[in-house]
Structure formats: structure tokens, C-alpha cells
Design a protein around this motif. Structure first.
Motif, PDB file in Angstrom:
ATOM      1  N   GLY A  84       0.790  -1.226   0.000  1.00 20.87           N
ATOM      2  CA  GLY A  84       0.000   0.000   0.000  1.00 20.87           C
ATOM      3  C   GLY A  84       0.824   1.280   0.000  1.00 20.87           C
ATOM      4  N   ARG A  85       2.143   1.165  -0.205  1.00 20.81           N
ATOM      5  CA  ARG A  85       2.973   2.379  -0.205  1.00 20.81           C
ATOM      6  C   ARG A  85       3.001   2.975  -1.615  1.00 20.81           C
ATOM      7  NH1 ARG A  85       7.795  -0.928   2.718  1.00 20.81           N
ATOM      8  NH2 ARG A  85       7.418  -2.134   0.839  1.00 20.81           N
ATOM      9  N   ASP A  86       2.881   4.289  -1.694  1.00 18.51           N
ATOM     10  CA  ASP A  86       2.917   4.963  -2.999  1.00 18.51           C
ATOM     11  C   ASP A  86       4.390   5.264  -3.338  1.00 18.51           C
ATOM     12  OD1 ASP A  86       2.490   6.319  -5.291  1.00 18.51           O
ATOM     13  OD2 ASP A  86       1.479   8.042  -4.362  1.00 18.51           O
ATOM     14  N   ILE A  87       4.925   4.524  -4.292  1.00 12.13           N
ATOM     15  CA  ILE A  87       6.339   4.698  -4.650  1.00 12.13           C
ATOM     16  C   ILE A  87       6.424   5.807  -5.697  1.00 12.13           C
ATOM     17  CG2 ILE A  87       8.430   3.516  -5.444  1.00 12.13           C
ATOM     18  CD1 ILE A  87       7.117   2.387  -2.794  1.00 12.13           C
ATOM     19  N   ASN A  88       6.865   6.982  -5.252  1.00 16.95           N
ATOM     20  CA  ASN A  88       6.877   8.131  -6.176  1.00 16.95           C
ATOM     21  C   ASN A  88       8.258   8.772  -6.284  1.00 16.95           C
ATOM     22  OD1 ASN A  88       7.150   9.358  -3.728  1.00 16.95           O
ATOM     23  ND2 ASN A  88       5.297  10.604  -3.862  1.00 16.95           N
ATOM     24  N   TYR A  89       9.290   8.042  -5.824  1.00 16.73           N
ATOM     25  CA  TYR A  89      10.611   8.656  -5.686  1.00 16.73           C
ATOM     26  C   TYR A  89      11.681   7.654  -6.109  1.00 16.73           C
ATOM     27  CZ  TYR A  89      14.400  10.768  -2.745  1.00 16.73           C
ATOM     28  OH  TYR A  89      15.554  11.311  -2.257  1.00 16.73           O
ATOM     29  N   ILE A  90      12.586   8.091  -6.992  1.00 17.98           N
ATOM     30  CA  ILE A  90      13.728   7.230  -7.347  1.00 17.98           C
ATOM     31  C   ILE A  90      15.020   7.995  -7.102  1.00 17.98           C
ATOM     32  CG2 ILE A  90      13.733   7.888  -9.818  1.00 17.98           C
ATOM     33  CD1 ILE A  90      14.583   4.937 -10.405  1.00 17.98           C
ATOM     34  N   ARG A  91      15.994   7.288  -6.538  1.00 19.75           N
ATOM     35  CA  ARG A  91      17.339   7.859  -6.370  1.00 19.75           C
ATOM     36  C   ARG A  91      18.224   7.199  -7.410  1.00 19.75           C
ATOM     37  NH1 ARG A  91      18.091   9.650  -0.486  1.00 19.75           N
ATOM     38  NH2 ARG A  91      20.228   9.892  -1.172  1.00 19.75           N
ATOM     39  N   ILE A  92      18.795   8.018  -8.270  1.00 19.15           N
ATOM     40  CA  ILE A  92      19.606   7.500  -9.367  1.00 19.15           C
ATOM     41  C   ILE A  92      21.068   7.862  -9.115  1.00 19.15           C
ATOM     42  CG2 ILE A  92      20.059   7.614 -11.842  1.00 19.15           C
ATOM     43  CD1 ILE A  92      17.149   8.322 -12.305  1.00 19.15           C
ATOM     44  N   SER A  93      21.906   6.832  -8.972  1.00 12.75           N
ATOM     45  CA  SER A  93      23.343   7.087  -8.829  1.00 12.75           C
ATOM     46  C   SER A  93      23.951   7.138 -10.231  1.00 12.75           C
ATOM     47  CB  SER A  93      23.985   5.975  -8.004  1.00 12.75           C
ATOM     48  OG  SER A  93      25.393   6.123  -8.059  1.00 12.75           O
ATOM     49  N   VAL A  94      24.717   8.195 -10.489  1.00 10.61           N
ATOM     50  CA  VAL A  94      25.262   8.358 -11.847  1.00 10.61           C
ATOM     51  C   VAL A  94      26.736   7.987 -11.931  1.00 10.61           C
ATOM     52  CG1 VAL A  94      23.563  10.067 -12.586  1.00 10.61           C
ATOM     53  CG2 VAL A  94      25.666  10.841 -11.451  1.00 10.61           C
ATOM     54  N   THR A  95      27.376   7.752 -10.803  1.00  9.62           N
ATOM     55  CA  THR A  95      28.778   7.322 -10.818  1.00  9.62           C
ATOM     56  C   THR A  95      29.136   6.684  -9.477  1.00  9.62           C
ATOM     57  OG1 THR A  95      31.095   8.006 -11.079  1.00  9.62           O
ATOM     58  CG2 THR A  95      29.624   9.603 -10.035  1.00  9.62           C
ATOM     59  N   GLU A  96      30.105   5.781  -9.502  1.00  8.82           N
ATOM     60  CA  GLU A  96      30.626   5.207  -8.248  1.00  8.82           C
ATOM     61  C   GLU A  96      31.845   5.989  -7.781  1.00  8.82           C
ATOM     62  OE1 GLU A  96      31.499   1.130  -9.094  1.00  8.82           O
ATOM     63  OE2 GLU A  96      29.388   0.562  -9.098  1.00  8.82           O
ATOM     64  N   LEU A  97      32.332   6.878  -8.631  1.00  5.46           N
ATOM     65  CA  LEU A  97      33.593   7.573  -8.330  1.00  5.46           C
ATOM     66  C   LEU A  97      33.340   8.809  -7.489  1.00  5.46           C
ATOM     67  CD1 LEU A  97      35.232   7.306 -11.869  1.00  5.46           C
ATOM     68  CD2 LEU A  97      35.424   5.738  -9.915  1.00  5.46           C
ATOM     69  N   CYS A  98      34.378   9.230  -6.783  1.00  5.76           N
ATOM     70  CA  CYS A  98      34.227  10.389  -5.911  1.00  5.76           C
ATOM     71  C   CYS A  98      35.572  11.080  -5.762  1.00  5.76           C
ATOM     72  CB  CYS A  98      33.709   9.946  -4.544  1.00  5.76           C
ATOM     73  SG  CYS A  98      33.329  11.342  -3.470  1.00  5.76           S
ATOM     74  N   ASN A  99      35.520  12.396  -5.543  1.00  6.87           N
ATOM     75  CA  ASN A  99      36.760  13.143  -5.302  1.00  6.87           C
ATOM     76  C   ASN A  99      37.107  13.183  -3.812  1.00  6.87           C
ATOM     77  OD1 ASN A  99      34.563  14.740  -4.721  1.00  6.87           O
ATOM     78  ND2 ASN A  99      35.398  16.602  -5.621  1.00  6.87           N
ATOM     79  N   LEU A 100      36.274  12.583  -2.953  1.00  3.12           N
ATOM     80  CA  LEU A 100      36.601  12.456  -1.525  1.00  3.12           C
ATOM     81  C   LEU A 100      36.615  10.973  -1.160  1.00  3.12           C
ATOM     82  CD1 LEU A 100      34.427  15.301   0.076  1.00  3.12           C
ATOM     83  CD2 LEU A 100      36.753  15.442  -0.830  1.00  3.12           C
ATOM     84  N   ARG A 101      37.048  10.686   0.042  1.00  2.83           N
ATOM     85  CA  ARG A 101      37.107   9.297   0.522  1.00  2.83           C
ATOM     86  C   ARG A 101      36.612   9.261   1.975  1.00  2.83           C
ATOM     87  NH1 ARG A 101      38.198   8.943  -4.040  1.00  2.83           N
ATOM     88  NH2 ARG A 101      40.050   8.101  -5.077  1.00  2.83           N
TER      89      ARG A 101
END
Ligand code: SAM
Ligand code: SF4
Length: 317
Positions: free
Chosen positions: A6-23
Motif C-alpha cells: 500500500g505504499r505509494d512509490i513516487n521517488y527514485i534515487r539515481i546514482s550516476v557514478t561510483e567515483l568520488c573526489n573524496l574518501r
């Protein structure tokens, strides 16, 4: 789209890269994530198709994340194309803020509605320690650049770590006095590098209320955050309790990783690939993913870590 519980799924989180300039120590190993072959990762065209497929299923809120999304080549163009999809009501980005000085204006012009900026300490030395590679000033400049570019409702994400930044809770809350921003304290999750940190210093969001008793609850929620404010403050404080408070019953999202895996639940390793599919097949596969969302995850703590099957940097938070 309504899921099996019964949950209204109206939101997607899209990751566009695994890389990062921090650690960041609780998120990514010191050496970074291994660089993957180009053809294992979603192309910008595929990511756009996935966003359209999500919208076809009734999703109207999209968050771009990473790794660090602003290190992704072509990010402004991708954001513009996603913002132009009929049916996208809110396009947001979660970023470490270090590159916002350069990107705030182009992202605003591309149609990005809101920014979440991660900042776990206001102390330059502690910042360089926790991020291994970062300079606090870059993020502070990035926050100013975001305001100057006209972003409003900016959110600052602060992961709570006992013995590291619990002595700065008051200072973070103070930022909300004069600026219309939301400081969101997030409980550290036992996932990837977060497991060791968790053992050393998990603290719950209740600590924020103990340290700043002037905080008053607001008659509103913001997604998964319970909202508070100081008397007469311009901004707000959000508390996000993935550990001390179960919020699966209100979960309204699915996730897509940069290598094209749909994750129906952040903390389970179930993944369904949409890489290489046409838009029609993506719609059907996403529908299946939504229908396979579990009702709730198992209990999670340092001794029972997340079963996500990947580090946070390869999911996107
Ligand atoms: N690089 C961007 C950033 O830092 O905002 C986006 C990706 S990062 C994985 C998204 C969010 O996840 C950040 O706010 C980060 O602090 C948070 N995060 C990473 N590992 C975490 C953990 N173990 N527990 C709680 N939050 C975590
Ligand atoms: Fe990078 Fe964000 Fe993870 Fe820090 S939290 S290492 S900035 S992906």
C-alpha cells in the motif's frame, strides 16, 4: 505506483557514478572504488531512459546521487534532460558540495530544484581527516554559491558520529538561526566503512534533542525526517533515524545504481539489472522491482550490519 504493502512509490534515487573526489572514512575505502569498464556502467542515454521509465510508473521525484555526481562528465546536460521530462515535479541532487562553486549556476539553469550538501564537521582539520582528501573551505564556498545561484530549501546532511562531531551539534543547529536552510542529522548506518565507525561511535538522533533542548517539533515531516526548529529561527532541523526508528512503512522510493541495478530496498542485496534494456522493458522491470519491495528490513546495528551487498558509495545513500 502502489506497491504490495500500500505504499505509494513516487521517488527514485539515481546514482550516476561510483567515483568520488573524496574518501569519507565511513563511506569509501582509502584507495577509492575500483574503476569499472565503461561498458559495465549505465550510459547517459540509458540513465535518461530509466528516468522516463520511472515517470511512466508514476514517479515524480528524482534525486541524482553517486559517488559524487558532480564529477560525472555531462552531469549538467543529463540534469537538463531529466528536468525536461513531463511529469518530473522535483529534481534534486545530493552532493559533497566541493564542486558547487563551478556547478551551482549551471545546475540551477538546467532545472535542478533542490540540493542536499553533505558536511559532517565545521572544523577544517576534522573535515580533512574524515574526508581524507577534502578542504572544508570548498564546501563552504559551495554552499554560498548555491544560495547565490538562487537555490532555496538547501539541506545540509550531517552524519552523526559519537566522538567525532557530537561536540558540534549546537554549532550546526546555530546555522539555522539566520539562514533559511535545513540541517539534517542522520544516524550512521552499519554499511561498508560505516560498520567500524558504528562500533566506535553510533549515537542516535535523540542526542541532538538532549544537546539542544530549545528545539521544538514542527507540525510537518520532510520525507523521512522529523522536523524541529529553534524559536524564531529562519531554518529548520531534520532528524533522520534509520536505526533508532523504523520507517520502512513510509518508504516511498527505489534506487538505481550507476551500473544499472534496481535496488528495491537499500539494506537488502536484491538487485535487478536494467542495463541494456529499451525503455519499455525498463518500465516492466521497474514495475517488478517495486512489487518486490519487502514490507520491512531486519533489525540493523553494528553486530547485525546492513545486508545491502555494496558500500554506500556504490548505492548513493
Ligand atoms: N557524494 C555525495 C555526498 O556525499 O553527498 C552523494 C553520495 S553519498 C553516498 C550520499 C549520502 O550518504 C551522504 O550524505 C553521506 O554522508 C551518506 N552516507 C554515506 N555512508 C553512510 C553511512 N554509513 N551511514 C549514513 N550515511 C551515510
Ligand atoms: Fe564521496 Fe559522498 Fe561517500 Fe564522501 S559520502 S566518499 S563524498 S560518495
Amino acid at each position: 505506483m502502489i506497491d504490495n504493502y500500500g505504499r505509494d512509490i513516487n521517488y527514485i534515487r539515481i546514482s550516476v557514478t561510483e567515483l568520488c573526489n573524496l574518501r569519507c572514512r565511513y563511506c569509501m575505502p582509502e584507495e577509492g572504488v575500483p574503476k569499472r569498464n565503461h561498458d559495465e556502467m549505465m550510459t547517459a542515454e540509458e540513465t535518461l531512459k530509466a528516468a522516463k521509465a520511472a515517470v511512466a510508473l508514476g514517479i515524480n521525484k528524482i534525486r541524482i546521487t553517486g559517488g559524487e555526481p558532480l564529477v560525472k562528465r555531462g552531469i549538467v546536460r543529463l540534469c537538463r534532460e531529466i528536468a525536461e521530462i513531463d511529469g518530473v515535479e522535483e529534481l534534486c541532487i545530493t552532493t559533497n558540495g566541493t564542486l558547487l562553486k563551478e556547478f551551482a549556476v549551471p545546475l540551477k539553469e538546467a532545472g535542478v530544484d533542490r540540493l542536499n550538501i553533505s558536511i559532517d564537521t565545521l572544523d577544517p582539520e576534522k573535515f580533512s581527516y574524515i574526508t581524507r582528501l577534502g578542504q572544508l573551505q570548498d564546501v563552504m564556498d559551495g554552499i554560498d554559491a548555491a544560495f547565490d545561484a538562487g537555490f532555496d530549501k538547501i539541506k545540509l546532511n550531517v552524519v552523526l558520529m559519537g566522538g567525532f562531531n557530537d561536540d558540534e551539534i549546537e554549532a550546526f543547529v546555530d546555522l539555522t538561526r539566520d539562514r533559511d536552510l535545513e540541517v539534517r542529522f542522520i544516524e550512521l548506518m552499519p554499511i561498508g566503512g560505516g560498520i567500524d565507525f558504528d562500533k566506535a561511535g553510533f549515537i542516535s538522533c535523540e542526542t541532538v534533542l538532549e544537546r539542544v533542548p530549545e528545539l521544538r517539533p514542527l507540525d510537518m515531516t520532510d520525507g523521512v525526517a522529523s522536523m524541529y526548529s529553534l524559536p524564531n529561527a529562519k531554518g529548520r532541523v531534520g532528524l533522520i533515524r534509520p536505526i533508532s526508528c523504523e520507517f520502512c512503512s513510509g518508504c516511498n522510493k527505489i534506487r538505481l545504481t550507476a551500473d544499472g541495478m534496481l535496488k528495491p530496498c537499500l539494506h537488502l542485496d536484491g538487485e535487478i539489472s536494467i542495463k541494456g534494456m529499451d525503455e519499455e522493458d525498463m518500465v516492466e522491470t521497474m514495475r517488478e522491482a517495486i512489487l518486490s519491495k519487502p514490507e520491512m528490513r531486519e533489525t540493523m546495528d553494528a553486530d547485525n550490519p546492513s545486508k545491502a551487498g555494496r558500500d554506500m558509495s556504490r548505492i548513493g545513500g
